[in-house]
Scaffold this motif. Structure first.
Motif, short mmCIF file in Angstrom:
data_model
loop_
_atom_site.label_atom_id
_atom_site.label_comp_id
_atom_site.label_asym_id
_atom_site.label_seq_id
_atom_site.Cartn_x
_atom_site.Cartn_y
_atom_site.Cartn_z
N LEU A 34 35.02 41.22 38.07
CA LEU A 34 35.03 42.58 38.62
C LEU A 34 34.82 42.55 40.13
CD1 LEU A 34 33.01 44.58 35.92
CD2 LEU A 34 35.45 44.74 36.42
N ALA A 35 33.91 41.69 40.59
CA ALA A 35 33.69 41.56 42.03
C ALA A 35 34.94 41.05 42.73
CB ALA A 35 32.51 40.62 42.30
N ALA A 37 38.08 41.42 41.67
CA ALA A 37 39.09 42.48 41.66
C ALA A 37 38.76 43.56 42.69
CB ALA A 37 39.18 43.10 40.27
N THR A 38 37.49 43.91 42.80
CA THR A 38 37.09 44.95 43.75
C THR A 38 37.36 44.53 45.18
OG1 THR A 38 35.36 45.74 42.24
CG2 THR A 38 35.18 46.36 44.56
N LEU A 39 36.91 43.34 45.56
CA LEU A 39 37.12 42.88 46.93
C LEU A 39 38.59 42.63 47.21
CD1 LEU A 39 35.62 42.37 49.49
CD2 LEU A 39 35.30 39.98 48.82
N MET A 41 41.09 44.39 45.95
CA MET A 41 41.70 45.70 46.21
C MET A 41 41.29 46.25 47.57
SD MET A 41 41.64 47.65 42.50
CE MET A 41 39.89 47.41 42.24
N LEU A 42 40.02 46.04 47.95
CA LEU A 42 39.57 46.49 49.27
C LEU A 42 40.31 45.76 50.38
CD1 LEU A 42 35.72 46.78 48.70
CD2 LEU A 42 37.35 48.65 48.96
N THR A 197 45.10 39.38 49.84
CA THR A 197 44.53 39.89 48.58
C THR A 197 43.93 38.75 47.76
OG1 THR A 197 46.15 41.68 48.55
CG2 THR A 197 45.03 41.18 46.49
N SER A 201 40.02 38.26 46.84
CA SER A 201 39.58 38.11 45.46
C SER A 201 38.76 36.84 45.29
CB SER A 201 40.78 38.08 44.51
OG SER A 201 41.52 39.29 44.59
N GLY A 204 35.37 37.34 46.82
CA GLY A 204 34.57 38.19 45.95
C GLY A 204 34.02 37.43 44.77
#
Length: 435
Positions: A34-35, A37-39, A41-42, A197, A201, A204
């Motif tokens: 999840l970390a 994927a979040t980073l 996307m950011l 990206t 990822s 992250g």
């Protein structure tokens, strides 16, 4: 007091074992993903919204040391009529041409010739135009990097237009011919959305992994057999062959296998020991003294009720509640949970039962509950001749081991050794037959 006391400094080793780190990351894999994927996307959003995209347009020119009026064709140069000395001289000139193409004066003129503005800072820092000189050939590739595909193309065309006159004023006896013309780019050269990206990822995931390892991956769980023995001076055994030398060679042999954290590991180890003894031709009685858990009964596929507590309450005889297991093993379940079980095992009734079992069996193996959660554990441990502590590498907490041993020492109960197991070990199913 000093001889019986043991501190809990075993838990103070905060190093990180590689195996523990991988296990912690696997345990928290969803959080790490999840970390990531979040980073990711950011990073994608930041790249698309905050970073100005760049586009490139390139052309390649052929350099010769002869004036343009001596060439066969300016658009399609040939070296058939050139001597080796001409080729060497032209190759040397290529580096000079590359320097001139990158000079701020020529780039500034090209930008003005294209009717563009806003590139002053790029001209000064030299990032608008880049060149590459081919080795051993007088070819120079000029690359223009601009904020739009059209700007890059227009500046490249402007460079081609002004280069002959501008350079002829610097180098008299030379000329150039365009080998590959510039084109309008259809894709941006930088930044790379995919690369950024993926990098975001990865960062992250690594950061999340470091956080979970720093939080939960410290050396808090039991490690190697050697580590246990070095810390406590108590041997660790993994099979019955190693355990036999620690047992008395006379009379009946009673063995208590104690849980550390109440997670049923003692039941698995006790079953394994009983099976190993029986395989050597011994008559074995397996007793489950942990009334708060039915791990032993579940592993054996036996009924839990009708067992030790019934005998302590004098509800029946041993022959009525002992369940027969194949290959020379009998099993006595814990029975129904009763109030004050700790006080019951202190009665003479429990000692009489054990003495009777010792006469009937070569080995009596008992599952003893955790001393950290059951008040009967210390009393039960004191009733058996030999007590082993069940631990699991990478799973049993070191602090629990140290505290259990401290309580046992304070109660004058001597632990003979550790029964050491790996995380993947499980007790097999043993078929039962009713007696």
């Amino acid at each position: 007091m000093g001889e019986r006391y043991i501190d809990v400094s075993y838990d103070e080793d905060n190093g990180i074992r590689l195996g523990d780190a991988f296990r912690v990351v696997g345990k928290h894999l969803l959080v790490c993903l999840l970390a990531a994927a979040t980073l990711g996307m950011l990073t994608f959003a930041y790249t698309t919204r905050q970073i100005t995209p760049h586009y490139q347009s390139s052309f390649t020119v052929y350099i010769t040391n002869r004036p343009a009026n001596q060439q066969v064709a300016t658009e399609s140069p040939t070296t058939n009529y050139l001597s080796s000395g001409d080729v060497d001289a032209s190759s040397a000139l290529a580096n000079t041409y590359a320097f001139i193409f990158e000079s701020s004066e020529m780039v500034s003129r090209a930008v003005k010739g294209a009717g563009l503005d806003g590139y002053d800072s790029r001209i000064l820092d030299g990032t608008l135009v880049a060149t590459k000189v081919e080795q051993k050939t007088p070819l120079v590739t000029v690359t223009v990097t601009a904020d739009s595909p059209q700007d890059a193309y227009d500046i490249a065309v402007s460079l081609i237009d002004i280069a002959p006159d501008y350079i002829s004023g610097i180098i008299k006896e030379s000329s150039m011919a365009v080998v590959e013309s510039p084109r309008v780019s259809t894709t941006q050269s930088s930044p790379s959305l995919l690369l950024n990206t993926v990098a975001g990822s990865l960062v992250g995931f690594v950061v999340a992994a470091l956080v979970v390892v720093g939080k939960d991956g410290k050396n808090k769980n039991v490690g190697s057999k050697e580590e246990l023995k070095e810390r406590f001076g108590i041997p660790s055994v993994v099979d019955v062959g190693e355990l036999l030398p620690l047992l008395p060679r006379h009379a009946s042999r009673t063995i208590g296998v104690m849980d550390v954290d109440g997670k049923g590991l003692a039941a698995s180890n006790a079953i394994a020991l009983a099976t190993s003894f029986a395989a050597r031709g011994a008559r074995v009685l397996l007793i489950d003294c942990d009334v708060s858990s039915d791990a032993c009964s579940k592993a054996l596929g036996a009924r839990r009720f009708g067992g030790l507590t019934d005998l302590l309450l004098k509800h029946g005889q041993a022959s009525e509640v002992v369940q027969e297991v194949g290959q020379g093993i009998d099993f006595l379940a814990s029975g129904r949970p009763i109030d004050g079980f700790g006080r019951r095992v202190q009665d003479e009734r429990m000692a009489l039962l054990l003495r009777g079992f010792e006469k009937s069996y070569d080995y009596v193996v008992a599952v003893v509950p955790s001393a950290l959660s059951d008040d009967s554990a210390l009393v039960l441990a004191d009733l058996f001749g030999k007590v082993f502590l069940s631990v699991c590498a990478g799973k049993t907490r070191k602090a629990d081991v140290a505290e259990t041993l401290r309580r046992l020492r304070l109660a004058d109960v001597q632990i003979v050794g550790f029964i050491y197991g790996e995380r993947h070990q499980r007790a097999g199913h043993v078929p039962l037959h009713q007696r």
